[in-house]
Design a protein around this motif. Structure first.
Motif, short mmCIF file in Angstrom:
data_model
loop_
_atom_site.label_atom_id
_atom_site.label_comp_id
_atom_site.label_asym_id
_atom_site.label_seq_id
_atom_site.Cartn_x
_atom_site.Cartn_y
_atom_site.Cartn_z
N TRP A 198 -3.71 0.14 -1.53
CA TRP A 198 -4.75 -0.72 -2.08
C TRP A 198 -5.78 0.12 -2.83
O TRP A 198 -6.14 -0.17 -3.96
N LEU A 199 -6.23 1.20 -2.19
CA LEU A 199 -7.23 2.06 -2.83
C LEU A 199 -6.65 2.76 -4.06
O LEU A 199 -7.27 2.78 -5.12
N SER A 200 -5.44 3.31 -3.93
CA SER A 200 -4.95 4.09 -5.07
C SER A 200 -4.59 3.18 -6.24
O SER A 200 -4.70 3.61 -7.39
N THR A 201 -4.20 1.92 -5.97
CA THR A 201 -3.97 1.01 -7.08
C THR A 201 -5.25 0.84 -7.89
O THR A 201 -5.24 0.93 -9.13
N SER A 202 -6.37 0.67 -7.19
CA SER A 202 -7.61 0.45 -7.95
C SER A 202 -8.07 1.74 -8.63
O SER A 202 -8.68 1.69 -9.70
N PHE A 203 -7.76 2.91 -8.05
CA PHE A 203 -8.13 4.15 -8.72
C PHE A 203 -7.31 4.34 -9.99
O PHE A 203 -7.83 4.74 -11.03
N ILE A 204 -6.02 4.06 -9.89
CA ILE A 204 -5.16 4.28 -11.06
C ILE A 204 -5.47 3.25 -12.13
O ILE A 204 -5.42 3.55 -13.32
N LYS B 217 -20.30 11.37 -2.07
CA LYS B 217 -20.63 10.50 -3.20
C LYS B 217 -19.38 9.82 -3.76
O LYS B 217 -19.34 8.62 -3.94
N GLN B 218 -18.36 10.65 -4.02
CA GLN B 218 -17.13 10.10 -4.58
C GLN B 218 -16.53 9.08 -3.63
O GLN B 218 -16.05 8.04 -4.03
N PHE B 219 -16.59 9.44 -2.34
CA PHE B 219 -15.97 8.55 -1.37
C PHE B 219 -16.63 7.18 -1.38
O PHE B 219 -15.96 6.16 -1.51
N VAL B 220 -17.95 7.18 -1.27
CA VAL B 220 -18.64 5.90 -1.20
C VAL B 220 -18.38 5.09 -2.46
O VAL B 220 -18.03 3.93 -2.42
N ARG B 221 -18.51 5.78 -3.62
CA ARG B 221 -18.29 5.05 -4.87
C ARG B 221 -16.87 4.49 -4.92
O ARG B 221 -16.66 3.33 -5.21
N GLY B 222 -15.90 5.34 -4.59
CA GLY B 222 -14.50 4.92 -4.65
C GLY B 222 -14.22 3.81 -3.66
O GLY B 222 -13.57 2.82 -3.99
N PHE B 223 -14.74 3.97 -2.47
CA PHE B 223 -14.45 2.97 -1.45
C PHE B 223 -15.09 1.64 -1.80
O PHE B 223 -14.49 0.59 -1.66
N VAL B 224 -16.32 1.72 -2.29
CA VAL B 224 -17.02 0.49 -2.67
C VAL B 224 -16.24 -0.24 -3.75
O VAL B 224 -15.94 -1.42 -3.63
N SER B 225 -15.84 0.49 -4.79
CA SER B 225 -15.14 -0.21 -5.88
C SER B 225 -13.76 -0.65 -5.42
O SER B 225 -13.29 -1.71 -5.77
N GLY B 226 -13.12 0.16 -4.56
CA GLY B 226 -11.78 -0.18 -4.12
C GLY B 226 -11.75 -1.39 -3.21
O GLY B 226 -10.85 -2.21 -3.30
N SER B 227 -12.72 -1.50 -2.32
CA SER B 227 -12.59 -2.56 -1.33
C SER B 227 -13.30 -3.84 -1.74
O SER B 227 -12.86 -4.92 -1.39
N VAL B 228 -14.37 -3.71 -2.48
CA VAL B 228 -15.08 -4.94 -2.82
C VAL B 228 -14.52 -5.58 -4.08
O VAL B 228 -14.25 -6.77 -4.11
N LYS B 229 -14.27 -4.74 -5.07
CA LYS B 229 -13.75 -5.28 -6.32
C LYS B 229 -12.40 -5.94 -6.07
O LYS B 229 -12.11 -7.00 -6.58
N GLY B 230 -11.63 -5.28 -5.20
CA GLY B 230 -10.34 -5.84 -4.77
C GLY B 230 -9.43 -6.10 -5.92
O GLY B 230 -9.07 -7.22 -6.18
#
Lengths: 298, 289
Positions: A176-182, A285-298
Motif C-alpha cells: 500500500w505504501l510503496s504503491t503511493s510512493f511509486i 521527517k521523511q517517514f512522517v511525510r511519507g506515512f501521512v501521504s500514504g495512509s491518508v491519501k489512500g
C-alpha cells in the motif's frame, strides 16, 4: 485594513498568548516524554533506591549495572534471574527475524507496488482494497490455523516461521505504501529511459529505485518496527529459550520477576527500544511525510 | 502503458500467493473450526456440529460480556485518541516555536514496542510505588495510592488510556498534516468577517478536514481492536477477566484452555466487528473518490 495591519494585530495577539501556548506545548511534551524518561530514570536506580518512599525523581547514585547484566557483564547478584537470561541472544534473534523479513517485504512490496502503480489491469482496485482488509485482521483470530500450518511445515520453534509470518502480515501495508510512493515518481522519466533504449527492468533499477528509495526505506523501517515489536506469534511459534525474540524475553522478565526488579526490566525495555528510536530519529521527517501521504491519501 | 497484460499478474503473483496461503486460508479454516466442537484434549472432537458451539458461546455470560467489551474498548480508545489528536494536531499545525521541539519528540510513544509501553505503564500505575499515584497524592487529588491496573473499577479504563497514549502521536501528526492543507485565504476571510477562533475551527477548519478525519477514525478503530499485546502484558486480562477483549481471550484460550471450537466462534465475532468497521471504511473511501 491592510495586510500589514492584520499582521500587527496577529502579532499583538501572539504576544498576549505565548504563555498559554507554551504551557500547552510543554504539557503535551511531558505527556509524551515523561513516561519514557521515567522508564530510563528507573533503569538507572540501584535496588536500594527503587522502592524509596516518597518516590525519588532523580537517581541519587545512578548505575549502569543493569544494562551490563543484560549482556552478561558482572553484577554481584548471582541470584539475579536476568543473569541466567541471555538478553543479548534475544536481541540477536530479533535482528535476524526483522532484518531478513524487512529485505523480503521491501523487495516484494516494490515489485507489487510497481505493478499497481504502472499497470491498470483488471481487478486492480479490488486487489488493492483487499490489502486494506487483510491489514485489519487481528493476529489472535487466525492464530490457531496458522499454528497448525506452521507445525505441518515442521517450522515450529524455528526462526524462519516468524520470518514467514511477519513477512506475510507486513506485505499489505508495505505494498500500500510503496504503491503511493511509486505513484509520485513521474512516469515520463521511465518512458524517456525506455525510449533511450533502457529495458523495463533496467528502468525499474535506474529510475524507480534511485528516486523511490526514501519511500522504500520508509516501507522497510515501518516493517522493521512491526517485526521487531511483534509479540503474539513470536510467543507461540517459538518454544526454546535460545530462539526467543526480545519482546517475548521482556514479557518473560515481567511475568517472572514483576516489579521486584523494575530497574532491570527497565534496562531491558530501554535497550530493545533504542534501535527503533535511533532509526526514527534518522528518518523522521521523511517517514512522517511519507506515512501521512500514504495512509491518508489512500 | 504496455500490452502484455500478464506482466502485472506475474509481479503481484508471489505476494498474493503468500497472502492466500497464510491469511485467506486461515480465515476459511477458522470459519470451519467455529462449526465444530473441537477440544484439543478430546479425541475426534473436530467434527461438524452446526451452530452448537455458537449457542454455547451465546449462552456464556462471560463471553457475551467480552464481545461487548471489545466494542466498548474500540469506541473508547478511538474517541479519546481522536479527541486528544484533534487538539494536539490543531496545535501542531501552527508555527509556534515550541512546535519545533514537539514535532521532534511526539512520535516516540508511537514507535515504542507495545511490550515496552505496557511495561512502562505497569510501573507508573503501580499502587504503591507508581509515580502517577505519587503525583496525584501530592496534588491532593487522591488521598492515597490507587492500584489502577489491579482493581476492578479502574483496570479497564486504565489500560485503555495506555493504548490512547500510544495512538495519540500518530493521530496528531496525521491530523496536523490535514489542518495544514486548509487554505490560508479561507481563514483570513473568516477573520475579516469577525469569526473568532472557535467559530473558525468548527465552521471552516473542521469541515475542510472531515474526509481525512473519518479515515483516521477508522484507522484508529482498527488499531484498537487489533491491540492485544498491551493488555496482555499489563494485566493478562485480569483482574477477574475485567480487561479481557476478544484478542486477549482468544490468545488465552489458545495457550491455556484448548476449547478450539469456542475459540473459532470468538474469532468469528472478532472478524465480524472488523468487517463492519471495514464496510464503514470502504464507504468513506468511495465517497472521497
Amino acid at each position: 485594513m491592510t495586510t500589514a495591519g492584520w499582521k500587527t494585530l496577529t502579532n499583538l495577539k501572539k504576544k498576549t498568548r505565548p504563555v498559554l501556548i507554551n504551557l500547552f506545548g510543554i504539557a503535551v511534551i511531558i505527556y509524551c516524554l515523561f513516561p519514557i524518561l521515567w522508564l530510563f530514570i528507573s533503569s538507572l536506580k540501584p535496588k536500594s533506591e527503587l522502592f524509596d518512599l516518597p518516590i525519588r525523581y532523580f537517581a541519587q547514585n545512578p548505575t549502569l549495572d543493569y544494562y551490563g547484566r543484560l549482556f552478561g557483564l558482572g553484577g554481584p547478584g548471582g541470584q539475579n534471574i536476568v543473569n541466567r537470561l541471555p538478553f543479548l541472544i534475544y536481541l540477536k534473534n530479533s535482528f535476524f527475524v526483522a532484518g531478513i523479513s524487512v529485505i523480503i517485504v521491501v523487495f516484494l512490496s516494490a515489485v507489487a507496488g510497481y505493478a499497481f502503480s504502472r499497470y491498470h489491469f483488471r481487478g486492480r482496485n479490488g486487489l488493492l482494497l483487499s490489502l486494506i482488509v487483510t491489514r485489519m485482521l487481528p493476529g489472535p483470530a487466525i492464530m490457531l490455523p496458522v499454528y497448525v500450518m506452521i507445525s505441518k511445515l515442521g517450522l515450529i520453534d524455528n526462526l524462519w516461521s516468524l520470518i514467514l509470518v511477519h513477512t506475510v502480515f507486513g506485505l499489505p501495508m508495505g505494498i500500500w505504501l510503496s504503491t503511493s510512493f511509486i505513484d509520485n515518481i513521474p512516469i515520463e522519466l521511465e518512458e524517456a529511459a525506455i525510449i533511450d533504449g533502457c529495458s523495463r527492468v533496467g528502468a525499474f533499477f535506474r529510475i524507480i529505485l534511485p528516486l523511490g528509495w526514501i519511500g522504500l526505506a520508509t516501507v522497510g523501517i515501518f516493517h522493521f518496527l512491526g517485526s521487531w515489536s511483534e509479540f503474539a506469534f513470536a510467543s507461540i511459534l517459538i518454544e526454546s529459550q535460545k530462539l526467543r525474540t526480545a519482546p517475548v524475553g521482556l514479557a518473560e522478565f515481567i511475568f517472572n520477576i514483576q516489579s521486584a526488579q523494575f530497574n532491570q526490566i527497565g534496562a531491558a525495555a530501554i535497550t530493545m527500544s533504542l534501535p527503533l528510536i535511533v532509526l526514527f530519529m534518522m528518518i523522521q521527517k521523511q517517514f512522517v511525510r511519507g506515512f501521512v501521504s500514504g495512509s491518508v491519501k489512500g | 502503458m504496455g500490452k502484455k497484460t500478464y506482466i502485472p499478474f506475474v509481479l503481484i503473483g508471489p505476494v498474493y500467493l503468500l497472502i492466500m496461503l497464510f491469511i485467506a486460508y486461515p480465515v476459511i479454516e477458522i470459519i470451519r473450526i467455529s462449526f465444530t466442537s473441537w477440544h484439543f484434549l478430546i479425541p475426534n472432537s473436530d467434527v461438524f456440529v452446526g451452530f452448537e458451539t455458537y449457542k454455547a458461546v451465546l449462552n456464556d455470560p462471560l463471553l457475551i460480556k467480552i464481545i461487548w467489551r471489545t466494542i466498548l474498548w474500540m469506541l473508547m480508545g478511538t474517541a479519546f485518541s481522536l479527541l486528544l489528536g484533534l487538539a494536539i494536531g490543531y496545535f501542531l499545525s501552527f508555527d509556534y516555536p515550541i512546535n519545533r521541539v514537539l514535532r521532534a519528540v511526539i512520535i516516540l510513544p508511537w514507535i515504542l514496542p507495545p511490550v515496552v509501553t505496557a511495561t512502562i505503564w505497569q510501573w507508573m500505575l503501580n499502587g504503591k510505588y507508581g509515580v502517577i499515584n505519587d503525583i496525584l497524592v501530592r496534588m491532593h487529588l487522591i488521598p492515597e495510592g490507587v492500584p489502577w491496573l489491579a482493581q476492578l473499577s479502574t483496570a479497564f479504563i486504565a489500560v485503555n488510556m495506555v493504548l490512547v497514549w500510544k495512538n495519540v502521536p500518530l493521530v496528531s501528526l496525521l491530523l496536523s498534516a490535514a489542518f495544514q492543507g486548509v487554505p490560508e485565504d479561507m481563514l483570513e476571510a473568516a477573520k475579516i468577517d469577525g469569526a473568532n477562533g472557535w467559530q473558525r475551527f468548527w465552521r471552516i477548519v473542521f469541515p475542510y478536514i472531515k474526509g481525512i478525519f473519518s479515515s483516521v477514525a477508522v484507522i484508529v478503530s482498527i488499531w484498537c481492536i487489533q491491540q492485544f499485546t498491551i493488555i496482555w502484558i499489563a494485566t493478562q486480562g485480569g483482574p477477574a477477566n475485567a480487561t479481557h477483549i476478544l484478542p486477549t481471550y482468544i490468545y488465552q484460550m489458545f495457550s491455556q484452555n484448548y476449547q478450539f471450537g469456542k475459540l473459532g466462534v470468538l474469532s468469528i465475532f472478532n472478524l465480524l466487528i472488523l468487517v463492519i468497521t471495514a464496510i464503514v471504511y470502504l464507504r468513506l473511501f468511495r465517497k472521497q473518490h
